[in-house]
Design a protein around this motif. Structure first.
Motif, PDB file in Angstrom:
ATOM      1  N   MET A  94       1.099  74.065  43.964  1.00 39.60           N
ATOM      2  CA  MET A  94       1.880  75.277  43.376  1.00 39.60           C
ATOM      3  C   MET A  94       0.807  75.542  42.364  1.00 39.60           C
ATOM      4  SD  MET A  94       5.876  75.115  43.019  1.00 39.60           S
ATOM      5  CE  MET A  94       6.046  73.629  42.057  1.00 39.60           C
ATOM      6  N   LEU A  95       0.209  74.555  41.677  1.00 42.11           N
ATOM      7  CA  LEU A  95      -0.928  75.010  40.673  1.00 42.11           C
ATOM      8  C   LEU A  95      -2.068  75.558  41.276  1.00 42.11           C
ATOM      9  CD1 LEU A  95      -0.712  72.119  38.277  1.00 42.11           C
ATOM     10  CD2 LEU A  95      -0.069  74.405  37.677  1.00 42.11           C
ATOM     11  N   ALA A  96      -2.470  75.026  42.454  1.00 37.75           N
ATOM     12  CA  ALA A  96      -3.624  75.809  43.251  1.00 37.75           C
ATOM     13  C   ALA A  96      -3.323  77.188  43.473  1.00 37.75           C
ATOM     14  CB  ALA A  96      -4.151  74.821  44.418  1.00 37.75           C
ATOM     15  N   ASP A  97      -2.096  77.350  44.184  1.00 39.97           N
ATOM     16  CA  ASP A  97      -1.827  78.689  44.718  1.00 39.97           C
ATOM     17  C   ASP A  97      -1.749  79.474  43.353  1.00 39.97           C
ATOM     18  OD1 ASP A  97      -1.574  78.109  47.126  1.00 39.97           O
ATOM     19  OD2 ASP A  97       0.765  77.987  47.286  1.00 39.97           O
ATOM     20  N   LEU A  98      -1.171  79.101  42.110  1.00 36.74           N
ATOM     21  CA  LEU A  98      -1.181  79.833  41.232  1.00 36.74           C
ATOM     22  C   LEU A  98      -2.423  80.703  40.827  1.00 36.74           C
ATOM     23  CD1 LEU A  98       1.219  81.093  39.643  1.00 36.74           C
ATOM     24  CD2 LEU A  98       0.965  79.088  37.951  1.00 36.74           C
ATOM     25  N   ASP A  99      -3.266  79.499  40.676  1.00 32.81           N
ATOM     26  CA  ASP A  99      -4.708  79.752  40.274  1.00 32.81           C
ATOM     27  C   ASP A  99      -5.448  80.788  41.199  1.00 32.81           C
ATOM     28  OD1 ASP A  99      -7.131  79.368  38.779  1.00 32.81           O
ATOM     29  OD2 ASP A  99      -7.942  78.000  40.326  1.00 32.81           O
TER      30      ASP A  99
ATOM     31  N   LEU B  58      -4.095  82.752  43.382  1.00 34.16           N
ATOM     32  CA  LEU B  58      -3.364  84.316  43.343  1.00 34.16           C
ATOM     33  C   LEU B  58      -3.520  84.924  42.178  1.00 34.16           C
ATOM     34  CD1 LEU B  58       0.356  84.251  44.635  1.00 34.16           C
ATOM     35  CD2 LEU B  58      -1.561  85.584  45.485  1.00 34.16           C
ATOM     36  N   GLU B  59      -3.327  84.171  40.985  1.00 36.28           N
ATOM     37  CA  GLU B  59      -3.749  85.014  39.560  1.00 36.28           C
ATOM     38  C   GLU B  59      -5.228  85.722  39.551  1.00 36.28           C
ATOM     39  OE1 GLU B  59      -3.051  81.758  36.812  1.00 36.28           O
ATOM     40  OE2 GLU B  59      -0.910  82.503  36.235  1.00 36.28           O
ATOM     41  N   ARG B  60      -6.263  85.063  40.200  1.00 36.31           N
ATOM     42  CA  ARG B  60      -7.324  85.622  40.372  1.00 36.31           C
ATOM     43  C   ARG B  60      -7.379  86.888  41.173  1.00 36.31           C
ATOM     44  NH1 ARG B  60     -10.653  82.046  42.505  1.00 36.31           N
ATOM     45  NH2 ARG B  60      -9.276  80.210  42.447  1.00 36.31           N
ATOM     46  N   ARG B  61      -6.931  86.675  42.424  1.00 37.31           N
ATOM     47  CA  ARG B  61      -6.803  87.577  43.413  1.00 37.31           C
ATOM     48  C   ARG B  61      -6.095  88.902  43.102  1.00 37.31           C
ATOM     49  NH1 ARG B  61      -5.674  85.020  48.937  1.00 37.31           N
ATOM     50  NH2 ARG B  61      -4.584  83.344  48.173  1.00 37.31           N
TER      51      ARG B  61
ATOM     52  N   VAL C 239      -5.651  90.607  40.389  1.00 38.71           N
ATOM     53  CA  VAL C 239      -6.112  91.530  39.590  1.00 38.71           C
ATOM     54  C   VAL C 239      -6.947  92.298  40.353  1.00 38.71           C
ATOM     55  CG1 VAL C 239      -7.786  91.771  37.486  1.00 38.71           C
ATOM     56  CG2 VAL C 239      -6.221  89.831  37.652  1.00 38.71           C
ATOM     57  N   ALA C 240      -7.898  91.746  41.254  1.00 33.98           N
ATOM     58  CA  ALA C 240      -8.867  92.687  42.155  1.00 33.98           C
ATOM     59  C   ALA C 240      -7.821  93.538  42.969  1.00 33.98           C
ATOM     60  CB  ALA C 240      -9.664  91.875  42.904  1.00 33.98           C
ATOM     61  N   THR C 241      -6.748  92.978  43.780  1.00 27.14           N
ATOM     62  CA  THR C 241      -5.890  93.753  44.358  1.00 27.14           C
ATOM     63  C   THR C 241      -5.344  94.960  43.567  1.00 27.14           C
ATOM     64  OG1 THR C 241      -5.441  91.685  45.662  1.00 27.14           O
ATOM     65  CG2 THR C 241      -4.173  93.604  46.017  1.00 27.14           C
ATOM     66  N   ARG C 242      -4.891  94.683  42.350  1.00 32.71           N
ATOM     67  CA  ARG C 242      -4.358  95.735  41.673  1.00 32.71           C
ATOM     68  C   ARG C 242      -5.428  96.993  41.480  1.00 32.71           C
ATOM     69  NH1 ARG C 242      -1.578  91.968  37.723  1.00 32.71           N
ATOM     70  NH2 ARG C 242       0.551  91.594  38.451  1.00 32.71           N
ATOM     71  N   LYS C 243      -6.523  96.571  41.131  1.00 32.93           N
ATOM     72  CA  LYS C 243      -7.803  97.566  40.997  1.00 32.93           C
ATOM     73  C   LYS C 243      -7.760  98.534  42.202  1.00 32.93           C
ATOM     74  CE  LYS C 243     -10.380  95.637  37.551  1.00 32.93           C
ATOM     75  NZ  LYS C 243     -11.564  94.400  37.065  1.00 32.93           N
ATOM     76  N   LYS C 244      -8.021  97.695  43.190  1.00 32.91           N
ATOM     77  CA  LYS C 244      -7.975  98.410  44.480  1.00 32.91           C
ATOM     78  C   LYS C 244      -6.993  99.226  44.912  1.00 32.91           C
ATOM     79  CE  LYS C 244     -10.934  95.237  47.145  1.00 32.91           C
ATOM     80  NZ  LYS C 244     -11.015  94.184  48.176  1.00 32.91           N
ATOM     81  N   ALA C 245      -5.538  98.610  44.614  1.00 31.41           N
ATOM     82  CA  ALA C 245      -4.460  99.446  45.121  1.00 31.41           C
ATOM     83  C   ALA C 245      -4.331 101.002  44.125  1.00 31.41           C
ATOM     84  CB  ALA C 245      -3.212  98.716  44.723  1.00 31.41           C
ATOM     85  N   ALA C 246      -4.931 100.613  43.007  1.00 32.30           N
ATOM     86  CA  ALA C 246      -4.753 101.834  42.003  1.00 32.30           C
ATOM     87  C   ALA C 246      -5.547 103.035  42.540  1.00 32.30           C
ATOM     88  CB  ALA C 246      -5.133 101.242  40.496  1.00 32.30           C
ATOM     89  N   GLY C 247      -6.789 102.385  43.185  1.00 38.23           N
ATOM     90  CA  GLY C 247      -7.879 103.246  43.718  1.00 38.23           C
ATOM     91  C   GLY C 247      -7.535 103.838  45.034  1.00 38.23           C
TER      92      GLY C 247
ATOM     93  N   ILE D 175       3.685  91.763  47.933  1.00 41.92           N
ATOM     94  CA  ILE D 175       4.019  90.477  48.372  1.00 41.92           C
ATOM     95  C   ILE D 175       3.209  89.378  47.412  1.00 41.92           C
ATOM     96  CG2 ILE D 175       3.283  88.952  50.569  1.00 41.92           C
ATOM     97  CD1 ILE D 175       3.137  91.678  52.201  1.00 41.92           C
ATOM     98  N   MET D 176       1.942  89.732  47.125  1.00 46.04           N
ATOM     99  CA  MET D 176       1.397  88.808  46.200  1.00 46.04           C
ATOM    100  C   MET D 176       2.246  88.611  44.910  1.00 46.04           C
ATOM    101  SD  MET D 176      -2.504  89.992  46.707  1.00 46.04           S
ATOM    102  CE  MET D 176      -3.606  88.941  46.003  1.00 46.04           C
ATOM    103  N   GLU D 177       2.543  89.896  44.349  1.00 43.19           N
ATOM    104  CA  GLU D 177       3.362  89.882  43.118  1.00 43.19           C
ATOM    105  C   GLU D 177       4.756  89.140  43.229  1.00 43.19           C
ATOM    106  OE1 GLU D 177       3.519  93.918  42.166  1.00 43.19           O
ATOM    107  OE2 GLU D 177       1.881  93.814  40.557  1.00 43.19           O
ATOM    108  N   GLN D 178       5.311  89.054  44.345  1.00 43.38           N
ATOM    109  CA  GLN D 178       6.708  88.317  44.490  1.00 43.38           C
ATOM    110  C   GLN D 178       6.473  86.886  44.721  1.00 43.38           C
ATOM    111  OE1 GLN D 178       8.828  89.889  47.978  1.00 43.38           O
ATOM    112  NE2 GLN D 178      10.290  87.957  47.888  1.00 43.38           N
ATOM    113  N   ALA D 179       5.429  86.609  45.291  1.00 40.78           N
ATOM    114  CA  ALA D 179       4.803  84.932  45.734  1.00 40.78           C
ATOM    115  C   ALA D 179       4.423  84.509  44.032  1.00 40.78           C
ATOM    116  CB  ALA D 179       3.540  85.074  46.639  1.00 40.78           C
TER     117      ALA D 179
END
Length: 365
Positions: A134-139, A141-144, A146-154, A165-169
């Motif tokens: 879970m710690l590995a997944d958390l690390d 996802l938290e990094r990815r 941020v970049a996905t939010r920027k792209k989605a906003a663009g 899906i990422m936010e729910q996970a």
């Protein structure tokens, strides 16, 4: 089709003993099936299925070819693996490549075999492993995210799709829950799988008990069974010590030995079948004078997809599939009798193949 189960466990839980018993079984099978290759940490084993023997006897087949599943021994799991401790990085990379996780838990007391945490508590051991994943997944996802939010906003369409899906996970992981507990729609499944999260993989708990408890389990394995039920996972009771002995015996000696221990079949057979079920796999059969053969497909596969497992040409040129249910084939005594009784059906492209179907494909070359 290359379905892989990764075997994990803390040091000294019997993981290697179990894996060696599996691969010894595989080495014995390799003599009969030359296409079975074994790498040092990989064992490809036949899935035990008594139906195959019955079909082969009725069809007077010269050879029997079972379907296969691969087990991979994944080393390097210690507390702190998610931060690269021990062989942590390699461990996490190996888990990403398997379809399901077989988690071996120590459920036996033995003063001669030290426990890495100094006590026997299989539920706590399971939590240690789950926490690392879970710690590995958390690390990751938290990094990815941020970049996905920027792209989605663009305005990026795919990022807009995958972001919820990422936010729910992420929310599940932050609450200390593995992402396999997430309900994912059929449409979103490819995006979810594309995230390659370690805790999205189905888990089978293997309770390694002392020899005397192999038939019915013990108090430790009962706690693991409760935990597995609560998670919607499965558990199997096995004595790795017995399996190591059984793997070296002939078929006749094996049955005698097992009966003496109050067992009906090797624990490895149960483990292999449970791994198969865990991956949502079913078997269909082809039968003829040359061979009776079992083929693996994912539950829900339609007839052309099932034909494609034999050869891609079968899927491309699929016309129809003569299909006989297993019970009809065995009950009536073969293909000719099933045809006479009107039990041999011609199925088209939309037919969803059932477990145990005996099939003959018609196709344009």
């Amino acid at each position: 089709m290359g379905f892989k189960c990764g075997i994990v466990g803390l040091p000294n839980v019997g993981k290697s003993t179990l894996f060696n018993a599996l691969t010894r079984t595989a080495a014995a099978q390799a003599a009969n099936y030359p296409f079975c290759t074994i790498e040092p940490n990989t064992g490809e084993v036949g899935v035990p299925d008594p139906r195959l023997q019955k079909i082969a006897a009725i069809g007077k087949s010269a050879q029997i070819v079972p379907t296969r599943i691969t087990f991979v021994d994944i080393a390097g799991l210690v507390r702190g693996a998610s931060k690269g401790e021990g062989l942590g990085n390699q461990f996490l990379a190996n888990i990403r490549e398997v379809d399901a996780v077989v988690h071996v838990l120590r459920c036996f007391e033995d003063g001669d075999v030290t426990h890495v945490e100094g006590r026997v508590d299989p539920v706590a051991d399971a939590e240690t492993v789950e926490t690392e994943l879970m710690l590995a997944d958390l690390d990751s996802l938290e990094r990815r995210v941020v970049a996905t939010r920027k792209k989605a906003a663009g305005g990026d369409r795919e990022s807009k799709h995958v972001l919820p899906i990422m936010e729910q996970a992420l929310e599940l992981l932050q609450n200390g829950k593995p992402v396999r507990m997430m309900e994912v729609s059929h449409e979103d499944r490819p995006l979810f799988d594309g995230l390659m999260l370690l805790t999205s993989k189905p888990v089978l708990y293997v309770c390694n008990v002392e020899e005397a408890s192999a038939a019915s389990g013990n108090a430790h394995s009962a706690r693991v069974e409760e935990m597995a039920k609560a998670q919607g996972a499965k558990s199997v009771v096995i004595s790795a010590a017995i399996e190591a002995e059984v793997a070296q015996l002939s078929d006749e000696e094996e049955m005698e030995f097992l009966e003496g221990m109050g067992l009906h079949e090797p624990g490895l057979d149960r483990l292999i079948r449970a791994g198969y079920e865990l991956l949502g796999l079913i078997t269909y059969f082809t039968v003829g004078p040359k061979e009776a053969r079992a083929w693996t497909i994912v539950k829900g596969t339609k007839a052309p997809g099932a034909a494609g497992v034999i050869h891609s040409d079968f899927e491309r040129g699929f016309i129809r599939a003569q299909t006989i249910a297993y019970d009809d084939y065995v009950g009536l005594g073969g293909e000719a009798a099933a045809k006479e009784a009107g039990k041999a059906r011609d199925e088209g492209k939309e037919y969803v193949v059932q477990d145990g179907d005996i099939m003959l494909f018609k196709f344009n070359a």
